[in-house]
Design a protein around this motif. Structure first.
Motif, mmCIF file in Angstrom:
data_model
loop_
_atom_site.group_PDB
_atom_site.id
_atom_site.type_symbol
_atom_site.label_atom_id
_atom_site.label_comp_id
_atom_site.label_asym_id
_atom_site.label_seq_id
_atom_site.Cartn_x
_atom_site.Cartn_y
_atom_site.Cartn_z
ATOM 1 N N LYS A 15 2.316 -0.219 -9.822
ATOM 2 C CA LYS A 15 1.168 -1.054 -10.149
ATOM 3 C C LYS A 15 1.648 -2.413 -10.649
ATOM 4 N N ASN A 16 1.087 -3.473 -10.102
ATOM 5 C CA ASN A 16 1.489 -4.845 -10.462
ATOM 6 C C ASN A 16 2.987 -5.065 -10.283
ATOM 7 N N GLN A 17 3.561 -4.475 -9.226
ATOM 8 C CA GLN A 17 5.015 -4.528 -9.056
ATOM 9 C C GLN A 17 5.545 -5.947 -8.920
ATOM 10 N N VAL B 57 14.820 3.479 13.577
ATOM 11 C CA VAL B 57 14.296 4.628 14.345
ATOM 12 C C VAL B 57 12.858 4.958 13.951
ATOM 13 N N GLY B 58 12.171 3.997 13.326
ATOM 14 C CA GLY B 58 10.749 4.181 13.040
ATOM 15 C C GLY B 58 10.422 5.122 11.906
ATOM 16 N N LYS B 59 11.334 5.231 10.893
ATOM 17 C CA LYS B 59 11.078 6.159 9.791
ATOM 18 C C LYS B 59 11.249 5.489 8.419
ATOM 19 N N SER B 60 11.082 4.188 8.381
ATOM 20 C CA SER B 60 11.257 3.444 7.140
ATOM 21 C C SER B 60 9.978 3.474 6.307
ATOM 22 N N PRO B 61 10.023 2.989 5.049
ATOM 23 C CA PRO B 61 8.790 2.892 4.251
ATOM 24 C C PRO B 61 7.688 2.098 4.954
ATOM 25 N N ARG B 62 8.068 1.042 5.670
ATOM 26 C CA ARG B 62 7.065 0.268 6.394
ATOM 27 C C ARG B 62 6.414 1.103 7.493
ATOM 28 N N ASP B 63 7.230 1.890 8.207
ATOM 29 C CA ASP B 63 6.679 2.766 9.245
ATOM 30 C C ASP B 63 5.756 3.821 8.639
ATOM 31 N N GLU B 64 6.099 4.314 7.458
ATOM 32 C CA GLU B 64 5.260 5.299 6.783
ATOM 33 C C GLU B 64 3.888 4.712 6.454
ATOM 34 N N VAL B 65 3.882 3.454 6.010
ATOM 35 C CA VAL B 65 2.615 2.796 5.678
ATOM 36 C C VAL B 65 1.730 2.672 6.907
ATOM 37 N N TYR B 66 2.323 2.241 8.015
ATOM 38 C CA TYR B 66 1.530 2.057 9.229
ATOM 39 C C TYR B 66 1.096 3.400 9.820
ATOM 40 N N ALA B 67 1.930 4.428 9.681
ATOM 41 C CA ALA B 67 1.542 5.765 10.162
ATOM 42 C C ALA B 67 0.350 6.279 9.355
ATOM 43 N N ARG B 68 0.388 6.072 8.041
ATOM 44 C CA ARG B 68 -0.722 6.506 7.195
ATOM 45 C C ARG B 68 -1.988 5.704 7.522
ATOM 46 N N LYS B 69 -1.800 4.411 7.795
ATOM 47 C CA LYS B 69 -2.943 3.562 8.133
ATOM 48 C C LYS B 69 -3.598 4.025 9.440
ATOM 49 N N ARG B 70 -2.771 4.334 10.444
ATOM 50 C CA ARG B 70 -3.308 4.819 11.723
ATOM 51 C C ARG B 70 -4.012 6.160 11.540
ATOM 52 N N TRP C 29 12.464 -0.383 -8.398
ATOM 53 C CA TRP C 29 11.719 -0.907 -7.255
ATOM 54 C C TRP C 29 12.149 -0.121 -6.015
ATOM 55 N N LYS C 30 11.557 1.056 -5.818
ATOM 56 C CA LYS C 30 11.963 1.921 -4.696
ATOM 57 C C LYS C 30 11.565 1.317 -3.352
ATOM 58 N N VAL C 31 10.472 0.583 -3.345
ATOM 59 C CA VAL C 31 10.066 -0.186 -2.163
ATOM 60 C C VAL C 31 10.022 -1.644 -2.621
ATOM 61 N N PRO C 32 11.138 -2.364 -2.511
ATOM 62 C CA PRO C 32 11.230 -3.687 -3.122
ATOM 63 C C PRO C 32 10.467 -4.759 -2.354
ATOM 64 N N THR C 33 10.128 -5.819 -3.057
ATOM 65 C CA THR C 33 9.628 -7.047 -2.442
ATOM 66 C C THR C 33 10.714 -8.105 -2.615
ATOM 67 N N PRO C 34 10.581 -9.279 -2.005
ATOM 68 C CA PRO C 34 11.601 -10.319 -2.195
ATOM 69 C C PRO C 34 11.827 -10.699 -3.660
ATOM 70 N N PHE C 35 10.816 -10.481 -4.505
ATOM 71 C CA PHE C 35 10.967 -10.829 -5.925
ATOM 72 C C PHE C 35 11.857 -9.836 -6.674
ATOM 73 N N ASN D 4 0.807 -1.215 0.000
ATOM 74 C CA ASN D 4 0.000 0.000 0.000
ATOM 75 C C ASN D 4 0.845 1.273 0.000
ATOM 76 N N HIS D 5 2.156 1.115 -0.029
ATOM 77 C CA HIS D 5 3.026 2.291 -0.040
ATOM 78 C C HIS D 5 2.868 3.031 -1.367
ATOM 79 N N PRO D 6 2.838 4.362 -1.344
ATOM 80 C CA PRO D 6 2.620 5.117 -2.593
ATOM 81 C C PRO D 6 3.695 4.909 -3.656
#
Length: 286
Positions: A70-72, A260-273, A156-162, A64-66
């Motif tokens: 699409k179809n990454q 320190v809580g500022k990664s792309p994953r943290d951004e996703v959860y901050a936006r979700k909250r 792939w700025k926010v990569p997946t394992p693939f 869900n990260h911006p």
């Protein structure tokens, strides 16, 4: 029906055999076999290990990260499916030199000191690879090379394992070269060499899985997923593969934002909250 099936299998087996004019030690036969093994083995390792990592380790909220395309995931897989055979051709040629005895690979362990040599060679392999990959990776970020070779991997700025193996073929081969060069320079047990091949693939996938967990005592030394995530985000830091040593020496070390809580994953959860709070506020207002 059973006889017909056996005949069919026998004909297929005969069709797949090399002609008698190509004995087992024939260089053409060995080259063709190694090309097939390298391509099939590469696909098998990549698809199986990356899939397991994606299913059991990767946090799907990151999709869900911006900056996720699409179809990454599909694009990462298709890019790898295209590039892997092209990477495999020069790789198979290096394997051919190894099979034909041009390296220092060995298969006998003599006495307790032999095991000491095995352990020492594994440590040497790790540090040699880390050093060589650091400089190859850093050179691939030079403007003259980056846009032609390394930029595809950084889409792939926010990569997946693939994304782990989704490289331009020349880029992927260059970064794999230290693994193959090591046994030309230093002794290494054959089984250790094969085991390290699997380990290298697992590690490459793991640093793209966005799982930042590392024992606190090792955080200053291990180049893990948190470090490599920042490399994809900021481009000019954390070039290392296994350790932070050469990034510190080369002045390219960056302390991971994931610690320190500022990664792309943290951004996703901050936006979700934030969205959840906004939704709750809207409900209360109605």
């Amino acid at each position: 029906h059973g006889f017909g099936a056996r005949c069919g299998r026998s004909k297929l087996s005969n069709a797949l055999r090399y002609p008698s004019s190509l004995p087992e030690d024939n260089i053409v036969r060995q080259a063709l076999s190694l090309i097939v093994i390298t391509i099939v083995g590469g696909y098998t390792l990549y698809l199986s290990l990356a899939s397991l990592c994606y299913v059991f380790v990767y946090d799907k909220e990151l999709l869900n990260h911006p900056q996720i395309l699409k179809n990454q995931v599909r694009k990462e897989i298709m890019y790898t499916v295209w590039s892997a055979p092209l990477m495999s051709l020069p790789t198979a040629l290096l394997f051919l030199l190894e099979v034909r005895g041009y390296t220092k690979l060995y298969d006998d362990i003599e006495g307790p000191w032999g095991w000491f040599d095995v352990i020492l060679s594994m440590i040497g392999f790790m540090f040699f690879n880390d050093m060589a990959i650091y400089w190859i990776h850093r050179w691939l970020h030079h403007p003259l090379l980056y846009k032609h070779l390394h930029k595809p991997h950084h889409q792939w700025k926010v990569p997946t394992p693939f994304a782990s193996h989704a490289f331009h073929p020349i880029d992927g081969f260059l970064q794999s070269c230290p693994y193959h060069v090591y046994p030309f320079l230093f002794p290494l047990h054959k089984l250790v060499y094969l085991g390290l091949f699997v380990f290298v693939n697992i590690w490459t996938i793991s640093i793209h899985d966005s799982d930042y967990r590392v024992p606190s005592l090792l955080r200053p030394y291990i180049n893990g997923s948190a470090h490599h995530t920042d490399h994809h985000t900021y481009f000019t830091c954390n070039y290392g593969q296994y350790f932070t040593l050469w990034d510190r020496i080369g002045g390219s070390f960056r302390s991971p934002t994931g610690f320190v809580g500022k990664s792309p994953r943290d951004e996703v959860y901050a936006r979700k909250r934030h969205n959840e709070v906004a939704f709750d506020t809207k409900l209360k207002g109605t």
